[in-house]
Scaffold this motif. Structure first.
Motif, PDB file in Angstrom:
ATOM      1  N   ARG A 239      -0.258   5.001 -17.482  1.00 24.59           N
ATOM      2  CA  ARG A 239       1.005   5.418 -16.862  1.00 24.59           C
ATOM      3  C   ARG A 239       1.782   4.205 -16.364  1.00 24.59           C
ATOM      4  NH1 ARG A 239      -0.016   8.104 -11.963  1.00 24.59           N
ATOM      5  NH2 ARG A 239      -1.236   9.545 -13.214  1.00 24.59           N
TER       6      ARG A 239
ATOM      7  N   VAL B 249      -2.717  -1.948  -8.785  1.00 25.56           N
ATOM      8  CA  VAL B 249      -4.168  -1.738  -8.802  1.00 25.56           C
ATOM      9  C   VAL B 249      -4.381  -0.297  -9.255  1.00 25.56           C
ATOM     10  CG1 VAL B 249      -6.314  -1.709  -7.508  1.00 25.56           C
ATOM     11  CG2 VAL B 249      -4.527  -3.361  -6.921  1.00 25.56           C
ATOM     12  N   ILE B 250      -5.257  -0.107 -10.243  1.00 22.14           N
ATOM     13  CA  ILE B 250      -5.542   1.233 -10.750  1.00 22.14           C
ATOM     14  C   ILE B 250      -7.054   1.409 -10.804  1.00 22.14           C
ATOM     15  CG2 ILE B 250      -3.406   1.550 -12.059  1.00 22.14           C
ATOM     16  CD1 ILE B 250      -6.509   0.493 -13.896  1.00 22.14           C
ATOM     17  N   ALA B 251      -7.452   2.690 -10.916  1.00 24.56           N
ATOM     18  CA  ALA B 251      -8.898   2.946 -10.916  1.00 24.56           C
ATOM     19  C   ALA B 251      -9.295   3.885 -12.047  1.00 24.56           C
ATOM     20  CB  ALA B 251      -9.315   3.521  -9.558  1.00 24.56           C
TER      21      ALA B 251
ATOM     22  N   MET C 171     -14.468  -2.501   6.670  1.00 28.47           N
ATOM     23  CA  MET C 171     -14.287  -2.316   5.228  1.00 28.47           C
ATOM     24  C   MET C 171     -14.809  -3.560   4.501  1.00 28.47           C
ATOM     25  SD  MET C 171     -10.679  -0.372   4.715  1.00 28.47           S
ATOM     26  CE  MET C 171     -10.389   1.193   5.572  1.00 28.47           C
TER      27      MET C 171
ATOM     28  N   GLY D  37     -11.781   4.247  -6.217  1.00 24.21           N
ATOM     29  CA  GLY D  37     -11.836   5.293  -7.231  1.00 24.21           C
ATOM     30  C   GLY D  37     -13.284   5.676  -7.464  1.00 24.21           C
TER      31      GLY D  37
ATOM     32  N   HIS E  10      -9.672  10.541   0.018  1.00 26.59           N
ATOM     33  CA  HIS E  10      -9.506   9.088   0.145  1.00 26.59           C
ATOM     34  C   HIS E  10     -10.854   8.467   0.459  1.00 26.59           C
ATOM     35  CE1 HIS E  10      -5.291   9.801   0.026  1.00 26.59           C
ATOM     36  NE2 HIS E  10      -5.255  10.456   1.167  1.00 26.59           N
TER      37      HIS E  10
ATOM     38  N   VAL F 100     -13.633   5.880   1.129  1.00 31.15           N
ATOM     39  CA  VAL F 100     -13.498   4.505   1.625  1.00 31.15           C
ATOM     40  C   VAL F 100     -14.880   3.886   1.797  1.00 31.15           C
ATOM     41  CG1 VAL F 100     -12.694   3.098   3.570  1.00 31.15           C
ATOM     42  CG2 VAL F 100     -11.304   5.007   2.771  1.00 31.15           C
TER      43      VAL F 100
ATOM     44  N   GLY G 194     -13.039  -0.667   0.961  1.00 32.72           N
ATOM     45  CA  GLY G 194     -11.851   0.122   1.282  1.00 32.72           C
ATOM     46  C   GLY G 194     -11.734   1.349   0.390  1.00 32.72           C
ATOM     47  N   HIS G 195     -10.493   1.716   0.149  1.00 34.95           N
ATOM     48  CA  HIS G 195     -10.148   2.943  -0.583  1.00 34.95           C
ATOM     49  C   HIS G 195     -10.470   2.736  -2.059  1.00 34.95           C
ATOM     50  CE1 HIS G 195      -7.833   6.340  -1.844  1.00 34.95           C
ATOM     51  NE2 HIS G 195      -6.850   5.638  -2.329  1.00 34.95           N
TER      52      HIS G 195
ATOM     53  N   GLY H 184      -1.226  -0.594  -4.288  1.00 36.77           N
ATOM     54  CA  GLY H 184      -2.515   0.100  -4.220  1.00 36.77           C
ATOM     55  C   GLY H 184      -2.371   1.494  -3.652  1.00 36.77           C
ATOM     56  N   ALA H 185      -3.400   2.297  -3.844  1.00 42.31           N
ATOM     57  CA  ALA H 185      -3.538   3.611  -3.210  1.00 42.31           C
ATOM     58  C   ALA H 185      -2.365   4.527  -3.505  1.00 42.31           C
ATOM     59  CB  ALA H 185      -3.702   3.432  -1.704  1.00 42.31           C
ATOM     60  N   GLY H 186      -1.906   4.517  -4.752  1.00 46.32           N
ATOM     61  CA  GLY H 186      -0.858   5.467  -5.097  1.00 46.32           C
ATOM     62  C   GLY H 186      -0.141   5.052  -6.366  1.00 46.32           C
ATOM     63  N   SER H 187       0.914   5.802  -6.701  1.00 48.59           N
ATOM     64  CA  SER H 187       1.634   5.598  -7.954  1.00 48.59           C
ATOM     65  C   SER H 187       2.847   4.695  -7.715  1.00 48.59           C
ATOM     66  CB  SER H 187       2.087   6.959  -8.492  1.00 48.59           C
ATOM     67  OG  SER H 187       2.284   6.843  -9.869  1.00 48.59           O
TER      68      SER H 187
ATOM     69  N   GLN I 299      -4.234   6.222 -15.071  1.00 46.51           N
ATOM     70  CA  GLN I 299      -3.338   5.448 -14.200  1.00 46.51           C
ATOM     71  C   GLN I 299      -2.871   4.182 -14.923  1.00 46.51           C
ATOM     72  OE1 GLN I 299      -5.760   4.696 -10.770  1.00 46.51           O
ATOM     73  NE2 GLN I 299      -5.846   6.862 -10.212  1.00 46.51           N
TER      74      GLN I 299
ATOM     75  N   MET J  77       0.858  -1.180   0.000  1.00 44.06           N
ATOM     76  CA  MET J  77       0.000   0.000   0.000  1.00 44.06           C
ATOM     77  C   MET J  77       0.899   1.236   0.000  1.00 44.06           C
ATOM     78  SD  MET J  77      -3.067   1.273   2.354  1.00 44.06           S
ATOM     79  CE  MET J  77      -1.915   1.888   3.510  1.00 44.06           C
TER      80      MET J  77
HETATM   81  O1  LIG Z   1      -1.832   9.148  -8.498  1.00 44.60           O
HETATM   82  C1  LIG Z   1      -1.855   8.095  -9.182  1.00 44.60           C
HETATM   83  O2  LIG Z   1      -1.626   7.951 -10.364  1.00 44.60           O
HETATM   84  C2  LIG Z   1      -2.277   6.859  -8.474  1.00 44.60           C
HETATM   85  O3  LIG Z   1      -3.526   7.137  -7.829  1.00 44.60           O
HETATM   86  C3  LIG Z   1      -4.199   6.069  -7.413  1.00 44.60           C
HETATM   87  C4  LIG Z   1      -5.387   6.314  -6.733  1.00 44.60           C
HETATM   88  C5  LIG Z   1      -6.142   5.248  -6.264  1.00 44.60           C
HETATM   89  C6  LIG Z   1      -5.673   3.958  -6.496  1.00 44.60           C
HETATM   90  C7  LIG Z   1      -6.412   2.847  -5.987  1.00 44.60           C
HETATM   91  C8  LIG Z   1      -7.788   2.689  -5.965  1.00 44.60           C
HETATM   92  N1  LIG Z   1      -7.980   1.492  -5.382  1.00 44.60           N
HETATM   93  C9  LIG Z   1      -6.787   0.969  -5.090  1.00 44.60           C
HETATM   94  C10 LIG Z   1      -6.524  -0.351  -4.470  1.00 44.60           C
HETATM   95  N2  LIG Z   1      -7.367  -0.464  -3.325  1.00 44.60           N
HETATM   96  C11 LIG Z   1      -6.877  -0.057  -2.111  1.00 44.60           C
HETATM   97  O4  LIG Z   1      -5.774   0.419  -1.958  1.00 44.60           O
HETATM   98  N3  LIG Z   1      -7.771  -0.227  -1.083  1.00 44.60           N
HETATM   99  C12 LIG Z   1      -7.494   0.126   0.207  1.00 44.60           C
HETATM  100  N4  LIG Z   1      -8.391  -0.039   1.158  1.00 44.60           N
HETATM  101  C13 LIG Z   1      -7.972   0.403   2.379  1.00 44.60           C
HETATM  102  C14 LIG Z   1      -6.717   0.881   2.391  1.00 44.60           C
HETATM  103  S1  LIG Z   1      -5.896   1.534   3.775  1.00 44.60           S
HETATM  104  C15 LIG Z   1      -6.325   3.206   3.485  1.00 44.60           C
HETATM  105  C16 LIG Z   1      -5.540   3.948   2.632  1.00 44.60           C
HETATM  106  C17 LIG Z   1      -5.931   5.266   2.418  1.00 44.60           C
HETATM  107  C18 LIG Z   1      -7.060   5.759   3.034  1.00 44.60           C
HETATM  108  C19 LIG Z   1      -7.827   4.885   3.806  1.00 44.60           C
HETATM  109  N5  LIG Z   1      -7.467   3.623   4.014  1.00 44.60           N
HETATM  110  S2  LIG Z   1      -6.038   0.830   0.837  1.00 44.60           S
HETATM  111  N6  LIG Z   1      -5.827   1.788  -5.429  1.00 44.60           N
HETATM  112  C20 LIG Z   1      -4.488   3.719  -7.177  1.00 44.60           C
HETATM  113  C21 LIG Z   1      -3.739   4.782  -7.643  1.00 44.60           C
END
Ligand SMILES: O=C(O)COc1ccc(-c2c[nH]c(CNC(=O)Nc3ncc(Sc4ccccn4)s3)n2)cc1
Length: 314
Positions: free
Chosen positions: A125, A116-118, A276, A146, A227, A229, A143-144, A95-98, A122, A71
């Motif tokens: 990239r 994982v992308i949404a 979640m 898109g 974020h 959720v 969870g977190h 997940g949750a970022g680049s 993304q 993560m």
């Molecule tokens: O900026 C960019 O290019 C990347 O941006 C992104 C934005 C979102 C995602 C994304 C969406 N879904 C996922 C995979 N799923 C997840 O990551 N699900 C999650 N559930 C609970 C988590 S713990 C948390 C973390 C932050 C806030 C609250 N809780 S992480 N990744 C991936 C990349």
């Protein structure tokens, strides 16, 4: 039979289990890998020494491939990358970022990387950065999340990248698996369904909350923080909504949420913990062995596809 995903992962079914924080431990990952899918251990915000124990434990439970979900918002992400390299973990999801940094460091080691992308941007990239496949996650997921649903996200991602697409978000039975492949996916990621598997070490109360969930038992909170959720509705989500309405600061909001996922998963506090779960929770009605869940997902999908033509296309 096989496809690009079963070949990439080296497993029998094109299925990866969701890398759910606190839920995806060595026990769950090994059960899914032994059942023919790809089990994942969630690094999440886990202290590195705890993650190291999970990496040692999973090797005693399965000799099949498994992965680690990184993560990217976690402050321990650098130590996690080091551990993944040290233990030669074959596959990593992010997940949750680049994932740029993860790809840069681990790809030269031959690690397979599946972000994982949404969104389409993304996906494009990470493909350019060298990802081997993507998990395209619809906002039905827990969870977190898109903004786009699985139904519209998967075809767009399949049209936008050459690497294989794994569909995630709302898939919990054979119909969802068949739909994912109809939409252009070559694999599925399943999270919520595996919370309720026998080998999952999640507190019984959490499993029961998922089993008792109905179509409208979940809610998305925290959009204002950037974020969003998805969780099951309870006293905590009501408090989150109250804070949001009352114009609370992001800091105050995130202070309330700290440690709440652990409270639900480990301590079983389903009233004030963060339960979640995805919208597919309403489709989960039994606690079964991971191997049976996987068999049912794909035999169910086979049945749907076999019975389709008569109904629809003629
Ligand atoms: O900026 C960019 O290019 C990347 O941006 C992104 C934005 C979102 C995602 C994304 C969406 N879904 C996922 C995979 N799923 C997840 O990551 N699900 C999650 N559930 C609970 C988590 S713990 C948390 C973390 C932050 C806030 C609250 N809780 S992480 N990744 C991936 C990349």
């Amino acid at each position: 039979s096989e496809n690009r995903i079963t070949r990439l992962f080296g497993c029998r079914y094109p299925l990866v289990q969701g890398g759910m924080a606190w839920v995806a431990d060595a026990s769950l990952a090994a059960a899914v890998s032994n059942g023919g899918g790809l089990g994942l251990i969630a690094a999440a915000n886990m202290p590195p020494d705890l993650l190291e124990i999970q990496l040692q434990k999973v090797r005693t439970l399965t000799d099949r491939p498994f992965g680690v979900n990184i993560m990217l918002m976690s402050p321990t992400v650098d130590q996690v990358i080091d551990l993944v390299a040290k233990y030669r973990v074959p596959i990593v999801t992010t997940g949750a970022g680049s994932p740029g940094k993860v790809i840069e460091i681990l790809k030269p080691l031959g690690t397979i990387i599946v972000p994982v992308i949404a969104s389409v941007a993304q996906a494009k990239r990470v493909e350019k950065q060298g990802a081997d496949a993507v998990v395209a996650e619809g906002m039905e997921a827990g969870g977190h999340i898109g903004e786009l649903t699985t139904m519209v996200l998967i075809p767009q991602i399949a049209d936008s990248v050459e690497i294989p697409v794994i569909a995630a978000g709302g898939i919990a039975d054979g119909r969802g698996v068949a739909a994912a492949f109809a939409l252009g996916a070559e694999g599925v990621q399943v999270g919520t369904r595996f919370i309720c598997c026998e080998e999952s070490t999640v507190h019984r109360a959490y499993k029961e909350a998922v089993i008792n969930a109905r179509d409208r038992s979940n809610v998305v909170t925290g959009r204002f923080t950037g974020h969003p959720v998805r969780c099951l509705k309870n006293k905590l989500t009501a408090k989150f909504e109250e804070l949001e309405k009352g114009g609370a600061s992001v800091e105050e909001y995130e202070r309330l949420g700290a440690g709440k996922l652990r409270a639900a998963v480990v301590d079983g506090d389903v009233e004030w913990g963060s339960v979640m779960a995805g919208q597919s929770a309403a489709l989960v009605n039994a606690i079964l062995p991971a191997a049976d869940i996987i068999k049912e997902l794909f035999s169910g999908a086979e049945h749907v596809v076999d019975s389709l033509p008569g109904k629809i296309f003629r």
